[in-house]
Design an enzyme around this catalytic site. Structure first.
Site, PDB file in Angstrom:
ATOM      1  N   ASP A  28       0.855  -1.182   0.000  1.00 50.27           N
ATOM      2  CA  ASP A  28       0.000   0.000   0.000  1.00 50.27           C
ATOM      3  C   ASP A  28       0.901   1.246   0.000  1.00 50.27           C
ATOM      4  OD1 ASP A  28      -1.722   2.060   0.496  1.00 50.27           O
ATOM      5  OD2 ASP A  28      -2.403   1.318   2.459  1.00 50.27           O
ATOM      6  N   GLU A  80      29.470   3.132   0.997  1.00 49.34           N
ATOM      7  CA  GLU A  80      29.307   1.689   1.207  1.00 49.34           C
ATOM      8  C   GLU A  80      29.132   1.017  -0.149  1.00 49.34           C
ATOM      9  OE1 GLU A  80      25.802  -0.372   1.953  1.00 49.34           O
ATOM     10  OE2 GLU A  80      25.510   0.685   0.079  1.00 49.34           O
ATOM     11  N   CYS A 112      26.313   4.209   6.666  1.00 48.49           N
ATOM     12  CA  CYS A 112      25.865   5.533   6.209  1.00 48.49           C
ATOM     13  C   CYS A 112      26.711   6.690   6.737  1.00 48.49           C
ATOM     14  CB  CYS A 112      24.417   5.762   6.607  1.00 48.49           C
ATOM     15  SG  CYS A 112      23.274   4.645   5.808  1.00 48.49           S
ATOM     16  N   ARG A 199      13.335  -4.315  13.805  1.00 43.30           N
ATOM     17  CA  ARG A 199      13.002  -3.330  14.846  1.00 43.30           C
ATOM     18  C   ARG A 199      14.242  -2.834  15.592  1.00 43.30           C
ATOM     19  NH1 ARG A 199       8.731  -1.105  14.953  1.00 43.30           N
ATOM     20  NH2 ARG A 199       6.913  -2.095  14.064  1.00 43.30           N
ATOM     21  N   THR A 201      16.787  -1.663  14.466  1.00 43.10           N
ATOM     22  CA  THR A 201      17.478  -0.538  13.825  1.00 43.10           C
ATOM     23  C   THR A 201      17.109   0.814  14.424  1.00 43.10           C
ATOM     24  OG1 THR A 201      15.775  -0.409  12.123  1.00 43.10           O
ATOM     25  CG2 THR A 201      17.734  -1.702  11.619  1.00 43.10           C
ATOM     26  N   HIS A 234      21.018  12.401  10.077  1.00 43.32           N
ATOM     27  CA  HIS A 234      21.003  11.374   9.026  1.00 43.32           C
ATOM     28  C   HIS A 234      19.569  10.943   8.721  1.00 43.32           C
ATOM     29  CE1 HIS A 234      21.723   7.981   6.552  1.00 43.32           C
ATOM     30  NE2 HIS A 234      21.288   7.122   7.453  1.00 43.32           N
ATOM     31  N   LYS A 239      10.946  10.021   8.702  1.00 45.32           N
ATOM     32  CA  LYS A 239      10.482  10.155  10.077  1.00 45.32           C
ATOM     33  C   LYS A 239      11.589  10.239  11.137  1.00 45.32           C
ATOM     34  CE  LYS A 239       5.886   8.988  11.385  1.00 45.32           C
ATOM     35  NZ  LYS A 239       4.788   8.033  11.319  1.00 45.32           N
ATOM     36  N   ASN A 266      17.284   7.807   0.896  1.00 43.90           N
ATOM     37  CA  ASN A 266      18.446   7.722   1.790  1.00 43.90           C
ATOM     38  C   ASN A 266      19.692   7.453   0.960  1.00 43.90           C
ATOM     39  OD1 ASN A 266      20.429   7.151   3.639  1.00 43.90           O
ATOM     40  ND2 ASN A 266      19.496   5.254   4.402  1.00 43.90           N
ATOM     41  N   SER A 296      25.334   2.553  10.604  1.00 41.58           N
ATOM     42  CA  SER A 296      25.065   1.302  11.304  1.00 41.58           C
ATOM     43  C   SER A 296      26.372   0.625  11.677  1.00 41.58           C
ATOM     44  CB  SER A 296      24.222   0.382  10.436  1.00 41.58           C
ATOM     45  OG  SER A 296      22.937   0.926  10.276  1.00 41.58           O
TER      46      SER A 296
END
Ligand SMILES: [Zn+2]
Lengths: 348, 128
Positions: A28, A80, A112, A199, A201, A234, A239, A266, A296
């Site tokens: 969606d 990367e 990143c 989750r 992350t 970053h 969000k 991103n 990360s």
């Protein structure tokens, strides 16, 4: 005074909309757009990679710095998606810019945050008087696995920053790095797409490090969020940076110019550096800017910049990020996108 | 195996380095040893960053290394300092090309030497 003497960005012309990716995988699109605050993302051309993006971004930085390429004593590229597993990206870029042979070169990698690592080291060498000028670049042509949530965001582009001591457009007031060993996102040697801890992350990775570095640099420098004209965090999606900024006391208006993720996606190592470049495009002399990256693995680099009078002289000497993002877009459908990103298996 | 020629030609392929005759002032690209006027003394210069399309064509049946790019555009571009260069014109559809249109040179990937070989880079043109 040590700071940035020239900055520049590059973004490929190709785009794919969230709707196109969502349709392909039966998702969606309105939920994705609402949840991740993304509209479209940049896609590299068939003949573009981290090296070509770095060259074009660096050319724009040189136009604003108004220095001869041979004066640059170090060139560092954080990415990367270096095209070679063994062989530096930086040598090709330095050769294309005419910086060789009297130059120190290294490629950086830290998910990143590799771009701000390159900037951090370039800045440090100039500050230590080892070099007159040093260039730090963050560029990527990131890939998300087909059907994975990352496919909506992983994009292409980059920015280059030349550090020096004279003629600066933004002084570096302070820096701070915050790092722990956190297995939130990784790609093993030889694997085509990265894996992530779902989750895992968010809180223990992105927020812990971005807020950790953000709070520490505010405390160290003695500034409050309200002292800043702008802040860039970053942007793995739309969000996260807004939530992190709010927790540190920043308003949406302070983050708006650097919040380029809805149209850019991103860009991994190029993400927060390009948000910073977009912010310099609109900043005024005297403005304070906070930049916090995230990579990360995991860590964050934070910088406080103070914009100088020279910004008004150099701003229009190269294309702005807004122009790069909003002009001459070429939209791809999912089939074309799959071909452009090498997702189709071909015979040799 | 990487070709020695690719390596030797990097200054012209990567930075559009050309040679200007100190006798008659003519800019040669690729750089030459002897000028058309007979002189052998040159100074290093660069092809201008922008130019104009003089002639063009679209390749629809491509050689193996370029199949994924087909159809693609090839043009003869006259750079602002008079040098004529044959180059790919990218990021545009064949219908967008026309004689007299302005272009600028950009740094792009030319081709990959198979799956494991080196990547060849050089200049191409885009419409401005
Ligand atoms: Zn001559």
């Amino acid at each position: 005074m040590v700071g940035i003497v020239g900055y520049g960005s590059y973004v490929p012309r190709y785009r794919i909309k969230v709707e196109e990716i969502a349709h392909q995988w039966g998702k969606d699109s309105s939920a994705v757009k609402r949840g991740l605050l993304l509209q479209e993302k940049t896609v590299p051309g068939l003949d573009e990679d981290t090296i070509t993006i770095s060259v074009e971004a660096a050319k724009n930085a040189l136009k604003r710095a108004e220095i001869a390429p041979e004066e640059i004593g170090a060139l560092y590229i954080g990415s990367e998606s270096h095209p070679y597993a063994v062989k530096p990206s930086g040598t090709v870029v330095a050769e294309a810019l005419g910086i060789v042979p009297n130059v120190h070169i290294a490629d950086y990698e830290f998910a990143c945050k590799a771009g701000t690592e390159a900037m951090f080291v370039a800045h440090g060498l100039v500050k230590a008087d080892l070099l007159k000028y040093a260039m730090g670049i963050g560029a990527d042509t990131s890939q998300g696995a087909p059907g994975d949530a990352l496919e909506f965001s992983a994009s292409a582009g980059g920015s280059a920053f030349i550090f020096g001591k004279g003629n600066i457009v933004a002084e570096i007031i302070d820096t701070f790095s915050y790092t722990t060993d956190t297995p939130d996102f990784w790609r093993r040697e030889g694997a085509f797409y990265p894996l992530h801890g779902g989750r895992f992350t968010g809180e223990p990775a992105y927020f812990k490090h971005v807020l950790g570095a953000g709070r520490a640099i505010l405390e160290k420098s003695g500034y409050k969020a309200s002292d800043f004209a702008y802040a860039i965090f970053h942007m793995p999606n739309g969000k996260f940076p807004l939530t992190a900024g709010k927790k540190l006391g920043f308003r949406k208006e302070q983050m708006e110019p650097g919040w380029i993720v809805p149209l850019m996606g991103n860009t991994y190592s190029g993400s927060s550096p390009t948000g910073f470049s977009a912010t310099l495009d609109v900043a005024k002399p005297g403005d304070l800017i906070l930049l916090v990256s995230f990579g990360s693995g995991a860590g964050s680099d934070a910088f406080i910049f103070k914009v100088t009078e020279r910004i008004n002289e150099v701003r229009n000497k190269a294309i702005t990020v807004k122009e790069l993002l909003e002009q001459n877009r070429i939209y791809l459908d999912y089939g074309q996108y799959a071909k452009y990103r090498g997702k189709i298996i071909m015979n040799e | 195996m990487p070709s020695p020629r690719y390596w030797r030609e990097m200054p012209q392929r990567y930075r559009l380095e050309a040679s200007q005759c100190t006798e008659c002032g003519k800019v040669s690209f690729p750089p030459r040893i002897v000028c058309g006027c007979g002189a052998r003394d040159f100074k290093k210069t660069n092809v201008s960053e922008t130019g104009t399309i003089v002639s063009y064509t679209t390749i629809r049946v491509a050689p193996d290394a370029f199949v994924i790019q087909a159809p693609y555009n090839i043009a003869i571009v006259e750079a602002d300092n008079g040098v004529r260069i044959t180059t790919q014109v990218v990021d545009c559809a064949p219908e967008e090309l026309a004689i007299g249109k302005k272009v600028k040179f950009v740094f792009r990937k030319l081709y990959e030497e198979g799956h494991c070989g080196i990547i060849n880079y050089g200049y191409k043109a885009v419409l401005v």
